[in-house]
Motif scaffolding. Structure first.
Motif, PDB file in Angstrom:
ATOM      1  N   PRO A 127      14.027  13.400 -29.870  1.00 30.61           N
ATOM      2  CA  PRO A 127      14.861  13.134 -28.706  1.00 30.61           C
ATOM      3  C   PRO A 127      14.640  11.753 -28.088  1.00 30.61           C
ATOM      4  O   PRO A 127      15.479  11.273 -27.332  1.00 30.61           O
ATOM      5  N   LEU A 155      18.467  12.882 -21.855  1.00 34.68           N
ATOM      6  CA  LEU A 155      17.415  13.728 -22.416  1.00 34.68           C
ATOM      7  C   LEU A 155      17.720  15.210 -22.227  1.00 34.68           C
ATOM      8  O   LEU A 155      17.886  15.946 -23.193  1.00 34.68           O
ATOM      9  N   THR A 213      17.486  18.152 -24.735  1.00 36.11           N
ATOM     10  CA  THR A 213      16.870  17.710 -25.988  1.00 36.11           C
ATOM     11  C   THR A 213      15.357  17.896 -25.967  1.00 36.11           C
ATOM     12  O   THR A 213      14.735  18.063 -27.014  1.00 36.11           O
ATOM     13  N   GLY A 238      17.737  23.403 -27.883  1.00 32.83           N
ATOM     14  CA  GLY A 238      17.641  21.955 -27.735  1.00 32.83           C
ATOM     15  C   GLY A 238      18.317  21.199 -28.858  1.00 32.83           C
ATOM     16  O   GLY A 238      18.863  20.108 -28.650  1.00 32.83           O
ATOM     17  N   ILE A 245      21.259  17.680 -29.470  1.00 35.89           N
ATOM     18  CA  ILE A 245      21.063  16.479 -30.284  1.00 35.89           C
ATOM     19  C   ILE A 245      22.160  16.334 -31.332  1.00 35.89           C
ATOM     20  O   ILE A 245      22.641  15.228 -31.600  1.00 35.89           O
ATOM     21  N   THR A 267      19.193  10.657 -36.371  1.00 34.63           N
ATOM     22  CA  THR A 267      18.457  11.641 -35.577  1.00 34.63           C
ATOM     23  C   THR A 267      18.978  13.049 -35.844  1.00 34.63           C
ATOM     24  O   THR A 267      18.198  14.004 -35.953  1.00 34.63           O
ATOM     25  N   THR A 290      16.876  16.137 -37.385  1.00 27.56           N
ATOM     26  CA  THR A 290      16.740  17.303 -36.516  1.00 27.56           C
ATOM     27  C   THR A 290      17.248  18.560 -37.204  1.00 27.56           C
ATOM     28  O   THR A 290      16.604  19.621 -37.163  1.00 27.56           O
TER      29      THR A 290
END
Length: 413
Positions: A64, A197, A200, A230, A234, A367, A371
């Motif tokens: 994150p 944020l 995340t 979470g 993302i 990312t 993830t």
């Protein structure tokens, strides 16, 4: 929209990404081989969860934060900071006298590895065209063959000669070489504004619950649910509802990771406790899938997209066979088929999940794909641990097969 056209430094960047994957493989096998030795020396045989938790938690903390670090430091600054954090964390772990200090050092290396992974994959998405990118994915899979075959024996031999502390530092030259190739090929580029944020941060919080649960399955399941929540913050919008294109490919990546890595984490337990074979035979079965994955990826590197759904279906079938029990020969054949299926499916699925468009930045996709795969692994292992603890070891493989079959269906979108 495909990745950008190839530029002069593309081959150098591709070589760097492949070298980094080789370094990751070496690091993985060194760490797993040395774990019993480290636990004995630090007096932590009953705290294995703590010894392995650091690097995992560091990775999930990095995901994150990666876009913010890249936006603040730039790509070269991120590379420098990540390399220093990696080397420093490894030095702390190698000189540790207690389990907690060792875990702290591993936390730093995991954090650095997460940042460097986003950096490397983001650079590949920006600068490598689709044809070269799928070959890089196939070559990266093959980078695990030599470490898988020679890594454990070489690690134990070096540890016997120099001790585990020096041996733990052995992967550093490979890591530095790969990062040097990447930084020479990739330049500083402006980053898209990072996402808030918010939720995340649930990813590292949930991951902590899973990796530190130490066999208490309610905490592991709760952590997996929190991490999954979470993850949705993302991944790109539309992933949960299987929107066609990149979101659906990322959803398929999550389902694939749940099924395959969940099954992989319990293979030795299934073979020894469920099939009644020796640990040596179980190890042979365990190595069959990654070997089939690597070799098949190389064979289909030129045109992997057409094989994604069929490959995932093949992996689902091989995993389902394991759910019904049988002999060593049946398990070996089934898990080898599962690995071949992954080799057919993974390159094309990965390329689809990292294809840029006007709605996605390279860092966001880098990312997201890390993830998707890492959280899928976490969820699969938590699910498998919960089911096996409740006496449903064979049932767990049925669930893993269903997840892989669902991945095959979703990949067609």
């Amino acid at each position: 929209m495909s990745a950008p056209a190839r530029r002069p430094g593309s081959l150098l960047l591709a070589a760097g990404v492949v070298a980094v994957e080789f370094a990751a493989a070496v690091t993985s096998f060194v760490a797993s081989t040395l774990l019993p030795v480290i636990a004995g020396d630090l007096g932590a045989r009953d705290r294995l969860g703590l010894l392995i938790a650091g690097s995992t938690l560091g990775l999930f903390v990095a995901l994150p934060l990666a876009s913010r670090v890249l936006a603040g430091l730039g790509t070269r600054g991120t590379l420098a900071a990540g390399t220093l954090a990696y080397a420093g964390g490894l030095a702390v772990a190698a000189t540790a006298r207690t389990a907690w200090v060792f875990a702290l050092g591993q936390l730093s290396t995991g954090l650095a590895s997460g940042l460097l992974a986003v950096f490397g994959i983001g650079s590949a998405i920006r600068h490598l065209d689709e044809r070269l990118r799928r070959r890089v994915v196939a070559a990266s899979s093959a980078m695990w063959i030599l470490p898988a075959l020679a890594g454990p024996a070489a690690t134990l031999g070096l540890a016997h000669l120099a001790g585990w502390r020096w041996t733990l530092l052995a992967p550093v030259p490979f890591v530095l070489f790969g990062r040097l190739l990447v930084v020479r090929a990739a330049g500083d580029e402006p980053e898209a504004p990072p996402r808030p944020l918010g939720r995340t941060l649930l990813v590292p919080l949930g991951a902590a619950g899973v990796v530190l649960s130490e066999g208490w399955w309610p905490l592991a399941v709760l952590g997996a649910v929190v991490a999954g929540a979470g993850t949705m913050a993302i991944l790109p919008a539309g992933t949960a509802c299987l929107r066609r294109g990149t979101p659906a490919a990322l959803a398929a990546m999550v389902l694939f990771a749940v099924g395959y890595f969940g099954a992989d984490s319990l293979v030795t337990v299934l073979l020894t406790a469920g099939y009644g074979v020796s640990l040596g035979q179980a190890a042979i079965v365990l190595s069959a899938a990654p070997l089939g994955w690597a070799l098949t990826s190389l064979a289909v590197a030129r045109s992997p997209r057409r094989f994604s759904a069929a490959g995932l279906a093949l992996t689902a079938a091989g995993t389902a066979v394991l759910a019904f029990g049988g002999s060593f020969g049946v398990a070996l054949a089934a898990w080898a088929v599962a690995g071949i299926g992954v080799g057919l499916a993974y390159p094309g699925l990965y390329v689809r999940a990292t294809t840029t468009g006007p709605a996605y930045s390279a860092t966001e996709l880098a990312t997201a794909v890390i993830t998707a795969e890492c959280v899928g692994q976490l969820l699969g292992r938590a699910l498998g641990g919960a089911l096996s603890s409740a006496g449903g070891l064979f049932a767990a493989y049925g669930v893993f097969a269903v997840a892989l079959a669902a991945a095959a269906l979703v990949s067609r979108r």
